[in-house]
Design an enzyme around this catalytic site. Sequence first.
Site: not given
Length: 343
Positions: A154, A189, A239, A254, A262, A302, A310, A312
């Site tokens: 994050k 979050k 992604r 997504r 979400r 992301d 984000e 990852n």
Amino acid sequence: MRETGTNEYLQRVPPIARAPFLPERTLQTMRKIGVLMDPAERIRPAKDTTVAIMRAAARRGHALWVCHPADLVLDGGRAQARFRPFDVHAEDSPWFTPGTAQLLALDELDVLLLRKDPPVDTAFLHELLWASMASPRRPLLVNDPAALRDCNEKLFALHFPQCCPPTRVARDAAALRSFVAEQDRCVLKPIDGMAGRSIFLSQRGDPNLNVILETLTDNGRQFALAQRFIPEISAGDKRILMVDGEPVPFCLARIPAGEDFRGNLARGGRGVAQPLSERDRWICAQVAPELKRRGLLFVGLDVIGDWLTEINVTSPTGVVDIDAQAGTDIGALLLDAIESRLA
């Protein structure tokens, strides 16, 4: 790029002795590749990126050795583990045949893939310390354990503020509450969450905001992240996979299901492969030099709308869906990058 999806390609590949794939390279180029992963028996191979990478390695004739967190050993200052040789199969049931476990030192491997899923908790950090103690010879570590330790998924994105929406991270509920008041609609979050867990959508005047902040910050004991809501989430949380600083030309959007905001696949989101936009490529170009500097060979960005949310680094996913829909072979791209580094 292959013109067919990965599953179709695998079905055409005949088995050979001691490996279910026809190697694409001669045995002179065979490498010893270790994989630290969650227990293989729990994996869903039809959707799992680690399995896709292992199948790509097997197709090239590389030797695969798998260990799990319970197998790790430090003998003095030497990192070792009980590794099992793995034959991986094109079919999903079963997707592997294990051999007899052997105690191997990390310096006996050419590559170690660190594919343990989050959360990045104390046990995960201890596993990274184990991997960093490879001696006297260090294998290629994908991804580098120091980067995995330092690059919170994050917070690392905030190294690139030009790419990110307005964001505030704090333990103090008042600081987060004032941010929501400024931005009106926000996503809240934890900074160590995964798979869409404990993500809230709130707004100015929300009577639930105080309890949301109390829950996320554990009454001021934990950091929480507040970020301006991006309405383009309705078109998908993209992604974008990066291999050695280069973006795969297709991402996986997504798309949220029903009334859920979400897009996480674990929360019912639908994955749709689509070409990268110019803005996507610009974000990749902003991030790429730092990824390469830190030894982050395989990364998932992301992106929602025009904004990076984000980065990852621990165990990026999405390979199987992108390959199946776009006809790519991302495992082969990663193996190309690994073999280039070894050469």
